[in-house]
Write a protein that holds these residues in place. Structure first.
Motif, short mmCIF file in Angstrom:
data_model
loop_
_atom_site.label_atom_id
_atom_site.label_comp_id
_atom_site.label_asym_id
_atom_site.label_seq_id
_atom_site.Cartn_x
_atom_site.Cartn_y
_atom_site.Cartn_z
N GLY A 4 21.42 28.90 -46.20
CA GLY A 4 22.62 27.59 -45.51
C GLY A 4 22.14 27.27 -44.33
N LEU A 5 21.79 28.31 -43.26
CA LEU A 5 21.40 28.03 -41.86
C LEU A 5 20.27 27.01 -41.91
N MET A 6 19.30 27.05 -42.68
CA MET A 6 18.07 25.98 -42.55
C MET A 6 18.63 24.78 -43.06
N GLN A 7 19.35 24.83 -43.84
CA GLN A 7 20.07 23.43 -44.20
C GLN A 7 20.69 22.77 -43.29
N ARG A 8 21.66 23.58 -42.58
CA ARG A 8 22.56 23.11 -41.48
C ARG A 8 21.49 22.35 -40.36
N ALA A 9 20.29 23.20 -40.13
CA ALA A 9 19.44 22.64 -39.08
C ALA A 9 18.63 21.43 -39.67
N LEU A 10 18.92 20.91 -40.75
CA LEU A 10 18.34 19.51 -41.22
C LEU A 10 16.84 19.66 -41.45
N PHE A 11 16.45 20.75 -41.93
CA PHE A 11 15.00 20.74 -42.48
C PHE A 11 14.94 20.15 -43.76
N ARG A 12 13.79 19.22 -43.80
CA ARG A 12 13.74 18.29 -44.98
C ARG A 12 13.60 19.20 -46.15
N ARG A 13 12.63 20.50 -46.29
CA ARG A 13 12.33 21.19 -47.41
C ARG A 13 12.61 22.76 -46.76
N GLN A 14 13.20 23.64 -47.17
CA GLN A 14 13.26 24.97 -46.78
C GLN A 14 13.29 25.99 -47.84
N VAL A 15 12.67 27.06 -47.70
CA VAL A 15 12.52 28.37 -48.58
C VAL A 15 12.93 29.73 -47.68
N VAL A 16 13.53 30.46 -48.38
CA VAL A 16 13.72 31.67 -47.69
C VAL A 16 13.35 32.64 -48.70
N ASP A 17 12.69 33.61 -48.32
CA ASP A 17 12.28 34.94 -49.34
C ASP A 17 12.13 35.98 -48.49
N SER A 18 12.25 37.26 -49.32
CA SER A 18 12.39 38.53 -48.56
C SER A 18 11.41 39.52 -49.17
N ARG A 19 11.03 40.50 -48.46
CA ARG A 19 10.30 41.55 -48.80
C ARG A 19 10.73 42.80 -48.15
#
Length: 252
Positions: free
Chosen positions: A169-184
């Motif tokens: 959600g934060l990446m969307q708010r920051a207006l990135f065109r495409r965004q991916v969040v992953d974890s390990r």
């Protein structure tokens, strides 16, 4: 319209002081550095997988210097921030970088949406942000130990951490065109609570909360140690998990 300032959860002064102590502790041969080493290795693997060869790079938070050295070896012009004066919430020169890498630093800023907006503004067109941070699934045994230490009136001693959904959600708010969040997950075995605390301090991951709690008393510290070891396996080791979130965003 009134603009509200973000709540002051973290102290930049305490965080910088911890990072300065880190640099001293890292001069010792046995100082822990596995969290940063994992983040650096992961970034290099991602760049290889994406076949990305950026020309202008900004590296934030890598106190080992390893990532910048590797990128320069591949022909990139790299700028590094000095962790002793790091301020992720300050604006950066706009439109200059093909790649910005932020390691283990964004999780302790008071205005994370604003910091992400600044990072996006500093990217050139089609530039990429790779940001790794400690996620909400981390240090469950330590959290239980801190609650056990002060069962009646526990003080705030652990940082609030961002989970995968919130990061997206934060990446969307920051207006990135495409965004991916992953974890390990990075799992580490500890023989005692004291060794875990030492490792956290070695890596600049100690508390930087704005409201510093008082030190644990002797009885509370013993309760914390016992509660931590209650989760030990049959070898007497407690397996603690560091969840690493990686935020990847592309600028238009």
């Amino acid at each position: 319209m009134e603009t509200r300032s973000p709540p002051r959860i973290f102290s930049r002064q305490r965080r910088i002081a911890g990072l300065r102590r880190l640099l001293v502790r890292q001069s010792q041969r046995d100082a822990a550095r596995y969290v940063m080493d994992d983040m650096v290795e992961d970034v290099l693997e991602r760049l290889e997988f994406m076949r990305l060869a950026p020309k202008r790079v900004l590296v934030i938070g890598d106190w080992t210097g390893t990532l910048a050295l590797s990128l320069r070896g591949n022909g990139a012009a790299v700028e590094e921030t000095d962790v002793r004066s790091l301020d992720e919430e300050a604006p950066l020169p706009s439109g200059q970088f093909d790649l910005i890498v932020s390691l283990a630093s964004l999780g302790r800023v008071n205005d994370l949406p604003g910091a992400l907006l600044h990072l996006r503004a500093a990217l050139a067109e089609d530039g990429i942000l790779l940001a790794s941070m400690i996620g909400a699934g981390s240090l469950a045994n330590l959290r239980r130990a801190m609650i056990a230490a002060e069962p009646d009136r526990p003080s705030a001693r652990m940082h609030p951490l961002v989970d995968n959904a919130s990061a997206s959600g934060l990446m969307q708010r920051a207006l990135f065109r495409r965004q991916v969040v992953d974890s390990r997950s990075v799992e580490v075995a500890f023989s005692s609570l004291d060794r875990l605390v030492q490792d956290l301090r070695d890596q600049g991951l100690g508390s930087s909360l704005a409201s510093a709690p008082p030190p644990l008393g002797k009885a509370a510290l013993e309760r914390a140690r016992e509660a931590f070891l209650a989760g030990a396996n049959d070898q007497g080791r407690v397996i603690e998990t560091f969840e690493i979130l990686t935020l990847t965003g592309w600028k238009d």
